[in-house]
Design a protein around this motif. Structure first.
Motif: not given
Length: 432
Positions: A303-315, A317-319
């Motif tokens: 897949v090689n989509d680090p942007g999605t991983a970064i989005k999940v990391i932010g999620t 933190v919120r949770v």
């Protein structure tokens, strides 16, 4: 005497029904048939003379159009929903399938289309057999227009929703929402309304599950009722999300009289809902696992989509930050079940669920490593000792993984610099 069903168990069962696609269409089909025959009631009443005259051909035409098109649209909607479910399972994680299946907009759309089809077929059949008089025909015409309008509005809303359903961003939002709801419930009732465990077990009896699977729900009211009936104290050992097996005790029972014979342990076990899969409602850790899996899949070489991983990391933190938000102290300290002791969820385990796989699979990606350092430093700055300790541990572990996986010195220095800056910032905040 054990309760037949508690409010909490009813909530759990209703959520399970929401994941079944046949429930709402069946209810709306029954309502459609009832409405068709209810239109006959006005015939022969005092209001019959007030109803305008409507040509039967116009009603037949409208019903024929609806009957011929609704089944096609319903079939199309099912195909679109299946495609969206497959996309969600393939691009995100199969664990999100239950949330996709319970999507309200899609279920309401399918129910509306099927219900409109049944309404038009039954109404058309009744009309062809001269079931209605003049007043009933007008009421049927009005109902047909209303149903037609509802179908149009539902279709427009559904098209807007189906365009997003199954997309990775929508899936992350749904998993985040489910995780937040579960985490807030647990934050407000960390021991599920019971007393806190002391950490030591006195003389008593361990109770094991009669089937193998995951603990999905614990009915605290049933446990309290059972404990009062036998004059016992119950210590829950398996929280929702625990894999129950023959060597994993669900609970530990201490009988006040010390007499263990003749105790109805099957009634105690009925309080534990065990299934083949984990669920989101009472298991906040499962939501964290699902979010972590989405990020891990995005970081895979295929897949090689680090942007999605970064989005999940932010999620994440919120949770996780929700744990530190103020809750109702009265609800948090309220003991509803004084004979049942329940352990709180381990913050360390939650961090393991959330960040271990992301730090491992994203160790060789600079931008993911930097984002992890910032995210974990943000959590470390919260005024919660358990969160601070877990965040500090995973921040240092993520840095070690990055230094091990990265080959270029400049990349390693960039991650170290991010770790150093955020560590200094957190230290200054603690001092202030």
């Amino acid at each position: 005497m054990n309760l037949l069903v508690s409010f909490d168990r009813l909530r759990f069962l209703l959520n399970r029904f929401s994941e079944r696609l046949w429930v709402r269409p069946l209810a709306l089909c029954s309502l459609s048939i009832a409405v068709v025959f209810a239109a006959k009631i006005i015939d022969g009443s005092k209001l019959a003379n007030l109803a305008p005259v409507v040509a039967q051909d116009s009603v037949e035409t409208l019903l024929s159009v609806m009957a011929s098109s609704m089944l096609v649209i319903a079939t199309f909607s099912v195909a679109s929903m299946v495609s969206a479910y497959a996309a969600a399972s393939g691009s995100a994680t199969p664990r999100s399938f239950a949330l996709m299946l319970a999507d309200d907009v899609s279920q309401n759309a399918l129910s509306t289309f099927v219900g409109a089809f049944i309404f038009s077929v039954v109404a058309l059949t009744a009309l062809k057999n001269d079931f209605y008089e003049s007043a009933g025909l007008f009421v049927l015409f009005a109902l047909t227009v209303i149903v037609f309008a509802v179908v149009i509005v539902t279709f427009v809303r559904w098209v807007d929703s189906i365009a997003r359903l199954g997309r990775i961003g929508s899936t992350i939002d749904k998993v985040e929402g489910a995780t937040e709801r579960a985490l807030i419930r647990r934050r407000d009732k960390p021991t599920l309304g019971g007393i806190s465990t002391s950490g030591t077990l006195g003389p008593g009896q361990a109770v094991y599950a009669s089937k193998i699977g995951y603990v999905q729900h614990i009915d605290m009211a049933v446990l309290q009722s059972w404990a009062e009936g036998v004059d016992a104290q119950v210590v829950v050992l398996a929280l929702p999300g625990t894999f129950a097996s023959s060597n994993r005790a669900l609970a530990y029972v201490t009988i006040s009289s010390g007499e263990q014979t003749g105790i109805d342990y099957p009634s105690l076990l009925s309080a534990f809902q065990i299934g083949n899969d984990r669920t989101f409602e009472d298991d906040p850790r499962f939501g964290l696992v699902a979010l972590s899996e989405i990020a891990a899949r995005a970081l895979s070489p295929a897949v090689n989509d680090p942007g999605t991983a970064i989005k999940v990391i932010g999620t994440l933190v919120r949770v996780i930050s929700l744990i530190n938000e103020p809750s109702n102290p009265e609800a948090r300290n309220l003991i509803e079940y004084d004979r049942v002791a329940v352990p709180e969820i381990s913050i360390s385990d939650m961090f393991d669920d959330a960040f271990t796989s992301i730090a491992r699979d994203g160790a060789g990606t600079v931008e993911v490593g930097i984002r992890l350092q910032k995210a974990l430093s943000s959590l470390e700055s919260l005024n919660n000792e358990s969160i601070q300790k877990a965040a500090r541990y995973h921040r240092n572990l993520a840095l070690k993984r990055a230094c091990k996986a990265l080959d270029i010195e400049e990349d390693i220095a960039t991650v170290k610099n991010a770790a150093s800056k955020n560590a200094d910032l957190t230290l200054n905040q603690d001092r202030n």
